[in-house]
Design a protein around this motif. Structure first.
Motif, PDB file in Angstrom:
ATOM      1  N   ARG A 248      99.164 -73.908  -1.971  1.00 22.80           N
ATOM      2  CA  ARG A 248     100.505 -73.903  -1.280  1.00 22.80           C
ATOM      3  C   ARG A 248     101.012 -72.358  -1.330  1.00 22.80           C
ATOM      4  O   ARG A 248     101.604 -71.989  -0.161  1.00 22.80           O
ATOM      5  CB  ARG A 248     101.487 -74.844  -1.750  1.00 22.80           C
ATOM      6  N   ASP A 249     100.550 -71.555  -2.058  1.00 26.85           N
ATOM      7  CA  ASP A 249     101.102 -70.182  -2.145  1.00 26.85           C
ATOM      8  C   ASP A 249     100.081 -69.431  -1.123  1.00 26.85           C
ATOM      9  O   ASP A 249     100.672 -68.435  -0.473  1.00 26.85           O
ATOM     10  CB  ASP A 249     100.772 -69.761  -3.564  1.00 26.85           C
ATOM     11  N   LEU A 250      99.312 -69.867  -0.871  1.00 23.88           N
ATOM     12  CA  LEU A 250      98.149 -68.920   0.025  1.00 23.88           C
ATOM     13  C   LEU A 250      98.262 -69.470   1.538  1.00 23.88           C
ATOM     14  O   LEU A 250      97.748 -68.580   2.366  1.00 23.88           O
ATOM     15  CB  LEU A 250      96.652 -69.129  -0.410  1.00 23.88           C
ATOM     16  N   ALA A 251      98.816 -70.559   1.663  1.00 24.47           N
ATOM     17  CA  ALA A 251      98.819 -71.133   3.193  1.00 24.47           C
ATOM     18  C   ALA A 251      99.693 -70.400   4.110  1.00 24.47           C
ATOM     19  O   ALA A 251     100.809 -70.250   3.558  1.00 24.47           O
ATOM     20  CB  ALA A 251      98.780 -72.654   3.076  1.00 24.47           C
ATOM     21  N   SER A 252      99.320 -70.357   5.229  1.00 23.33           N
ATOM     22  CA  SER A 252     100.409 -70.239   6.298  1.00 23.33           C
ATOM     23  C   SER A 252     101.018 -71.666   6.634  1.00 23.33           C
ATOM     24  O   SER A 252     100.328 -72.470   6.890  1.00 23.33           O
ATOM     25  CB  SER A 252      99.608 -69.593   7.630  1.00 23.33           C
ATOM     26  N   PRO A 253     102.263 -71.604   6.873  1.00 14.42           N
ATOM     27  CA  PRO A 253     102.852 -72.758   7.248  1.00 14.42           C
ATOM     28  C   PRO A 253     102.805 -73.228   8.664  1.00 14.42           C
ATOM     29  O   PRO A 253     102.375 -72.311   9.558  1.00 14.42           O
ATOM     30  CB  PRO A 253     104.579 -72.414   6.994  1.00 14.42           C
ATOM     31  N   ASP A 254     103.031 -74.414   8.982  1.00 16.76           N
ATOM     32  CA  ASP A 254     102.792 -74.666  10.449  1.00 16.76           C
ATOM     33  C   ASP A 254     101.743 -74.511  11.074  1.00 16.76           C
ATOM     34  O   ASP A 254     101.211 -73.596  11.789  1.00 16.76           O
ATOM     35  CB  ASP A 254     104.160 -74.065  11.383  1.00 16.76           C
ATOM     36  N   PRO A 255     100.606 -75.431  10.450  1.00 14.78           N
ATOM     37  CA  PRO A 255      99.297 -75.437  10.921  1.00 14.78           C
ATOM     38  C   PRO A 255      99.178 -75.589  12.442  1.00 14.78           C
ATOM     39  O   PRO A 255      99.903 -76.101  13.100  1.00 14.78           O
ATOM     40  CB  PRO A 255      98.512 -76.338  10.272  1.00 14.78           C
TER      41      PRO A 255
END
Length: 375
Positions: A248-255
């Motif tokens: 969750r810390d590495l992901a870009s929101p809104d895929p």
């Protein structure tokens, strides 16, 4: 596409595979052994020497597999999952899903491989004695296998990464100091010393003795050991610094998403080319139908892109690789590397996509996390 790895099967859930480099060392070993046997035993025909060399070489690699299975089965007994065993040009390697968390586990997992090689050496030596009066190639092959397994055991017990002895050394230092970082640093330094000594031996063979092939081969082994030792140190450092970082810390929101009924041509012209994104989820974050990437468009001729939908070429949701929000950064890297993924969605157990991890973005984000933790 040309595959560099051939899967042979599974043992206790462990994938057994051959790297393409194994073929080269097999050919080299068989050629040198058959020539050597024919010279050492001139009464043997070339056919007898060749068959003996092939059978002996295959039994040798079976011994290497047994060595790695020793590590792997002990790891499984101690709760450390093992992904695969790969035979390659320098022998074999067992790929564990994570490092042991206790010094005792590290010790017993590391010592198991050389122990198997010692047992094999004793077994082959006993068989060589028992068959001494038989067809001569049999005791000769068994004697060679006994010697080479003993050499494998002794060489692997040298106290430096990535050899088994380096892991034993690390376990001992870890147990005595209670400090895993100090233990890994000691094992890495041991690996460097071993590699530099081998570089010296290689130089001696090349310059003093004039043994070009032997010198180059030893130099290649030294380079491999040094590279692996340094890599182990960097890997430990990364794991330590990223221990608390999650997907969750590495992901870009809104895929990025595309509707399933969108034509392939419209998707490429409207979404792929302007933004430079190569892959999209098909559907919505709440209801993911699958994933479509630019390479999937090659499944259909270009003239059909205007009339065919993206959901016809997508990877369906049930076959999709994804990670949970709390997946550790190390595990995300492992999954993407093993499955050769350029992107992976972050999804909750309910199936809702909450983020998107791109390989390049992931590496940049990890680098920033590590830089901040050094400050």
């Amino acid at each position: 596409m040309f595959k560099t790895v051939l899967i042979l099967g599974h043992i206790r859930g462990i994938r057994i595979q051959l790297h393409i480099s194994w073929v080269f060392i097999l050919i080299l070993l068989v050629a040198s052994m058959s020539t050597g046997l024919h010279h050492q035993y001139p009464d043997w025909s070339l056919a007898v020497a060749g068959v003996t060399a092939v059978v002996t070489a295959l039994l040798f690699f079976a011994s290497i597999l047994a060595h790695e299975l020793g590590h792997s089965l002990v790891a499984l007994r101690r709760g450390v999952p093992v992904e695969s065993i790969t035979l390659f040009i320098f022998g074999g390697v067992a790929q564990m899903e994570r490092d042991p968390e206790r010094a005792e586990d590290e010790f017993w997992i590391a010592i198991a491989g050389p122990a198997v090689s010692v047992v094999l050496a004793l077994g082959f030596a006993a068989l060589a004695q028992a068959t001494a009066g038989w067809f001569e190639p049999i005791p000769v092959a068994l004697g060679w296998l006994a010697l080479i397994n003993l050499i494998v055991a002794i060489f692997n017990l040298i106290p430096g990464f990535p050899l088994d002895g380096g892991r034993v050394f690390r376990a001992v230092v870890w147990k005595l100091t209670g400090n895993p970082r100090r233990a890994i640093e000691a094992a890495v330094w041991g690996g460097r010393i071993v590699a530099f000594l081998l570089f010296g031996v290689a130089f001696w063979n090349l310059v003093v003795i004039g043994n070009l092939v032997g010198g180059l081969w030893i130099m290649l082994i030294a380079w491999f050991l040094l590279t692996m030792a340094e890599g182990q140190g960097r890997m430990f450092d990364m794991r330590e610094r990223l221990a608390d970082v999650r997907a969750r810390d590495l992901a870009s929101p809104d895929p990025p998403c595309v509707r399933p009924e969108t034509s392939i041509d419209a998707w490429i012209q409207r979404d792929v080319l302007p933004g430079g994104r190569r892959a999209f989820l098909v559907g919505t974050p709440e209801r993911v139908r699958g994933l479509v990437s630019l390479s999937d468009s090659g499944k259909l001729p270009r003239e059909q892109w205007a009339t065919r939908r993206v959901d016809e070429i997508m990877t369906p949701a049930e076959s999709l690789s994804w990670v949970a929000p709390d997946t550790r950064a190390e595990e995300v890297l492992r999954v993407m590397g093993e499955r050769n993924l350029n992107q992976i969605p972050v999804m909750e157990a309910s199936g809702r996509a909450i983020g998107w991890i791109d390989r390049q973005q992931l590496l940049r984000t990890i680098e920033m996390h590590m830089e901040l933790q050094r400050q």
